[in-house]
Design an enzyme around this catalytic site. Structure first.
Site, PDB file in Angstrom:
ATOM      1  N   LYS A   9     -11.105  -2.380  11.254  1.00 40.77           N
ATOM      2  CA  LYS A   9     -11.410  -3.762  10.879  1.00 40.77           C
ATOM      3  C   LYS A   9     -11.436  -4.666  12.113  1.00 40.77           C
ATOM      4  O   LYS A   9     -10.924  -4.301  13.177  1.00 40.77           O
ATOM      5  CB  LYS A   9     -10.340  -4.256   9.890  1.00 40.77           C
ATOM      6  CG  LYS A   9     -10.321  -3.501   8.557  1.00 40.77           C
ATOM      7  CD  LYS A   9      -9.235  -4.085   7.653  1.00 40.77           C
ATOM      8  CE  LYS A   9      -9.261  -3.468   6.265  1.00 40.77           C
ATOM      9  NZ  LYS A   9      -8.301  -4.132   5.350  1.00 40.77           N
ATOM     10  N   TYR A  49     -15.692  -4.586  -1.737  1.00 47.51           N
ATOM     11  CA  TYR A  49     -14.461  -5.145  -2.298  1.00 47.51           C
ATOM     12  C   TYR A  49     -14.689  -5.699  -3.705  1.00 47.51           C
ATOM     13  O   TYR A  49     -14.020  -6.656  -4.111  1.00 47.51           O
ATOM     14  CB  TYR A  49     -13.915  -6.224  -1.362  1.00 47.51           C
ATOM     15  CG  TYR A  49     -13.281  -5.663  -0.086  1.00 47.51           C
ATOM     16  CD1 TYR A  49     -12.317  -4.658  -0.151  1.00 47.51           C
ATOM     17  CD2 TYR A  49     -13.630  -6.149   1.172  1.00 47.51           C
ATOM     18  CE1 TYR A  49     -11.730  -4.139   1.003  1.00 47.51           C
ATOM     19  CE2 TYR A  49     -13.042  -5.639   2.333  1.00 47.51           C
ATOM     20  CZ  TYR A  49     -12.096  -4.640   2.237  1.00 47.51           C
ATOM     21  OH  TYR A  49     -11.502  -4.135   3.375  1.00 47.51           O
ATOM     22  N   PHE A  57      -7.490 -14.171  -2.736  1.00 50.84           N
ATOM     23  CA  PHE A  57      -7.623 -13.885  -1.300  1.00 50.84           C
ATOM     24  C   PHE A  57      -8.991 -13.328  -0.924  1.00 50.84           C
ATOM     25  O   PHE A  57      -9.253 -13.094   0.254  1.00 50.84           O
ATOM     26  CB  PHE A  57      -6.508 -12.934  -0.829  1.00 50.84           C
ATOM     27  CG  PHE A  57      -6.487 -11.590  -1.508  1.00 50.84           C
ATOM     28  CD1 PHE A  57      -7.344 -10.566  -1.120  1.00 50.84           C
ATOM     29  CD2 PHE A  57      -5.598 -11.349  -2.549  1.00 50.84           C
ATOM     30  CE1 PHE A  57      -7.319  -9.320  -1.741  1.00 50.84           C
ATOM     31  CE2 PHE A  57      -5.570 -10.104  -3.185  1.00 50.84           C
ATOM     32  CZ  PHE A  57      -6.439  -9.091  -2.771  1.00 50.84           C
ATOM     33  N   THR A  91      -0.565  -1.112   2.064  1.00 51.55           N
ATOM     34  CA  THR A  91      -1.523  -2.199   2.340  1.00 51.55           C
ATOM     35  C   THR A  91      -0.904  -3.291   3.206  1.00 51.55           C
ATOM     36  O   THR A  91      -1.507  -3.716   4.203  1.00 51.55           O
ATOM     37  CB  THR A  91      -2.008  -2.806   1.005  1.00 51.55           C
ATOM     38  OG1 THR A  91      -2.587  -1.763   0.196  1.00 51.55           O
ATOM     39  CG2 THR A  91      -3.040  -3.907   1.240  1.00 51.55           C
ATOM     40  N   ARG A 102      -0.706   1.136   9.901  1.00 50.21           N
ATOM     41  CA  ARG A 102      -0.365  -0.242   9.559  1.00 50.21           C
ATOM     42  C   ARG A 102       1.085  -0.562   9.926  1.00 50.21           C
ATOM     43  O   ARG A 102       1.390  -1.661  10.385  1.00 50.21           O
ATOM     44  CB  ARG A 102      -0.629  -0.491   8.072  1.00 50.21           C
ATOM     45  CG  ARG A 102      -2.131  -0.569   7.768  1.00 50.21           C
ATOM     46  CD  ARG A 102      -2.406  -0.466   6.294  1.00 50.21           C
ATOM     47  NE  ARG A 102      -3.794  -0.752   5.952  1.00 50.21           N
ATOM     48  CZ  ARG A 102      -4.315  -0.544   4.750  1.00 50.21           C
ATOM     49  NH1 ARG A 102      -3.560  -0.062   3.762  1.00 50.21           N
ATOM     50  NH2 ARG A 102      -5.588  -0.823   4.513  1.00 50.21           N
ATOM     51  N   ASN A 112      -4.830  -5.851   8.484  1.00 45.66           N
ATOM     52  CA  ASN A 112      -4.052  -4.604   8.490  1.00 45.66           C
ATOM     53  C   ASN A 112      -4.803  -3.433   9.135  1.00 45.66           C
ATOM     54  O   ASN A 112      -4.592  -2.280   8.790  1.00 45.66           O
ATOM     55  CB  ASN A 112      -3.561  -4.267   7.076  1.00 45.66           C
ATOM     56  CG  ASN A 112      -4.701  -4.172   6.074  1.00 45.66           C
ATOM     57  OD1 ASN A 112      -5.870  -4.253   6.440  1.00 45.66           O
ATOM     58  ND2 ASN A 112      -4.365  -3.976   4.816  1.00 45.66           N
ATOM     59  N   HIS A 115      -9.379   0.159   7.018  1.00 44.66           N
ATOM     60  CA  HIS A 115      -9.677   0.493   5.628  1.00 44.66           C
ATOM     61  C   HIS A 115      -9.760   2.008   5.546  1.00 44.66           C
ATOM     62  O   HIS A 115     -10.297   2.641   6.459  1.00 44.66           O
ATOM     63  CB  HIS A 115     -11.017  -0.093   5.176  1.00 44.66           C
ATOM     64  CG  HIS A 115     -11.514   0.544   3.907  1.00 44.66           C
ATOM     65  ND1 HIS A 115     -11.075   0.131   2.666  1.00 44.66           N
ATOM     66  CD2 HIS A 115     -12.347   1.595   3.688  1.00 44.66           C
ATOM     67  CE1 HIS A 115     -11.627   0.906   1.739  1.00 44.66           C
ATOM     68  NE2 HIS A 115     -12.408   1.803   2.334  1.00 44.66           N
ATOM     69  N   GLU A 126     -18.362   5.370  -0.733  1.00 47.03           N
ATOM     70  CA  GLU A 126     -18.215   4.505   0.449  1.00 47.03           C
ATOM     71  C   GLU A 126     -18.943   5.082   1.665  1.00 47.03           C
ATOM     72  O   GLU A 126     -19.502   4.335   2.472  1.00 47.03           O
ATOM     73  CB  GLU A 126     -16.732   4.276   0.746  1.00 47.03           C
ATOM     74  CG  GLU A 126     -16.061   3.457  -0.347  1.00 47.03           C
ATOM     75  CD  GLU A 126     -14.576   3.197  -0.115  1.00 47.03           C
ATOM     76  OE1 GLU A 126     -13.993   3.769   0.839  1.00 47.03           O
ATOM     77  OE2 GLU A 126     -13.999   2.421  -0.892  1.00 47.03           O
TER      78      GLU A 126
HETATM   79  N1  UDP Z   1      -5.717  -7.736   0.811  1.00 48.99           N
HETATM   80  C1  UDP Z   1      -5.337  -9.068   1.024  1.00 48.99           C
HETATM   81  N2  UDP Z   1      -4.316  -9.585   0.257  1.00 48.99           N
HETATM   82  C2  UDP Z   1      -3.679  -8.870  -0.704  1.00 48.99           C
HETATM   83  C3  UDP Z   1      -4.080  -7.526  -0.916  1.00 48.99           C
HETATM   84  C4  UDP Z   1      -5.095  -6.989  -0.150  1.00 48.99           C
HETATM   85  O1  UDP Z   1      -5.908  -9.745   1.878  1.00 48.99           O
HETATM   86  O2  UDP Z   1      -2.767  -9.406  -1.364  1.00 48.99           O
HETATM   87  C5  UDP Z   1      -6.790  -7.167   1.637  1.00 48.99           C
HETATM   88  C6  UDP Z   1      -6.252  -6.180   2.683  1.00 48.99           C
HETATM   89  O3  UDP Z   1      -6.981  -6.362   3.901  1.00 48.99           O
HETATM   90  C7  UDP Z   1      -6.554  -4.837   2.047  1.00 48.99           C
HETATM   91  C8  UDP Z   1      -7.869  -5.132   1.322  1.00 48.99           C
HETATM   92  O4  UDP Z   1      -7.692  -6.448   0.819  1.00 48.99           O
HETATM   93  O5  UDP Z   1      -6.638  -3.798   3.009  1.00 48.99           O
HETATM   94  C9  UDP Z   1      -8.212  -4.172   0.204  1.00 48.99           C
HETATM   95  O6  UDP Z   1      -7.162  -4.174  -0.730  1.00 48.99           O
HETATM   96  P1  UDP Z   1      -6.673  -2.830  -1.433  1.00 48.99           P
HETATM   97  O7  UDP Z   1      -5.775  -3.218  -2.563  1.00 48.99           O
HETATM   98  O8  UDP Z   1      -7.858  -1.965  -1.745  1.00 48.99           O
HETATM   99  O9  UDP Z   1      -5.731  -2.178  -0.306  1.00 48.99           O
HETATM  100  P2  UDP Z   1      -5.950  -0.920   0.674  1.00 48.99           P
HETATM  101  O10 UDP Z   1      -6.683   0.141  -0.110  1.00 48.99           O
HETATM  102  O11 UDP Z   1      -6.736  -1.417   1.872  1.00 48.99           O
HETATM  103  O12 UDP Z   1      -4.563  -0.505   1.068  1.00 48.99           O
HETATM  104 MG    MG Z   2      -8.453  -0.066  -1.177  1.00 53.66          MG
END
Ligand code: UDP
Ligand code: MG
Length: 153
Positions: A9, A49, A57, A91, A102, A112, A115, A126
């Site tokens: 990212k 997303y 968010f 996450t 992370r 973080n 992805h 994807e």
């Molecule tokens: N994210 C955020 N706030 C939150 C949860 C997620 O900004 O409260 C962002 C974060 O960058 C995350 C992305 O949204 O990596 C995708 O969320 P997901 O739940 O799919 O988490 P991941 O699979 O990346 O762990």
């Molecule tokens: Mg995810």
């Protein structure tokens, strides 16, 4: 063998951690089947997303993903999706275990670093979203026989 999608990212690119994070995946034994830098537009982020489109968010997430290019990786290995998700960690970087990407490089729920696809089904979707077929390479890693046992693959 299984493939998975990773995005380095803007939080990774801006902090000049591309080489460091890429090195972790190579060192682990994952084969780099695809690698490219991309500037993401609104359309691809809405699709990528879509499960988060209603979250408060989402606007800041989409903006954070466009600050700079990302690096898209197609990584291959046995159970690559699960291996990479485990390396990625929780996450929220503040909750992610030390030793995970992370947990070692972030203290944010949004910025973080990476992805990673969360299931083989989503990985297939994807990978198609970010790579054309000719951008995925099926060469054999020279180290393969030292990365897996002879009866594993
Ligand atoms: N994210 C955020 N706030 C939150 C949860 C997620 O900004 O409260 C962002 C974060 O960058 C995350 C992305 O949204 O990596 C995708 O969320 P997901 O739940 O799919 O988490 P991941 O699979 O990346 O762990
Ligand atoms: Mg995810």
């Amino acid at each position: 063998m299984e493939k998975t999608l990773v995005l380095l990212k803007p939080s990774c690119v801006q902090r000049q951690l591309i080489g460091e994070i890429l090195n972790r995946f190579e060192r682990r034994g994952l084969r780099i089947a695809g690698l490219k830098m991309m500037q993401l537009d609104d359309a691809i982020l809405r699709e990528h997303y879509s499960h988060l489109a209603d979250k408060p968010f989402f606007p800041t997430l989409a903006a954070s993903m466009q600050v700079s290019p990302v690096v898209a990786l197609a990584l291959e290995g046995i159970d690559a999706v699960q291996v990479v998700r485990t390396m990625t960690g929780a996450t929220n970087g503040r909750a992610a275990a030390p030793g995970t990407i992370r947990g070692d490089y972030s203290v944010s729920n949004q910025q973080n670093i990476v992805h990673a696809s969360d299931s083989p089904e989503n990985a297939a979707i994807e990978l198609k979203r970010f790579f054309r077929p000719e951008e995925i390479f099926e060469y054999t890693s020279g180290a393969r026989e030292y990365i897996y046992g002879a009866d594993e693959c």
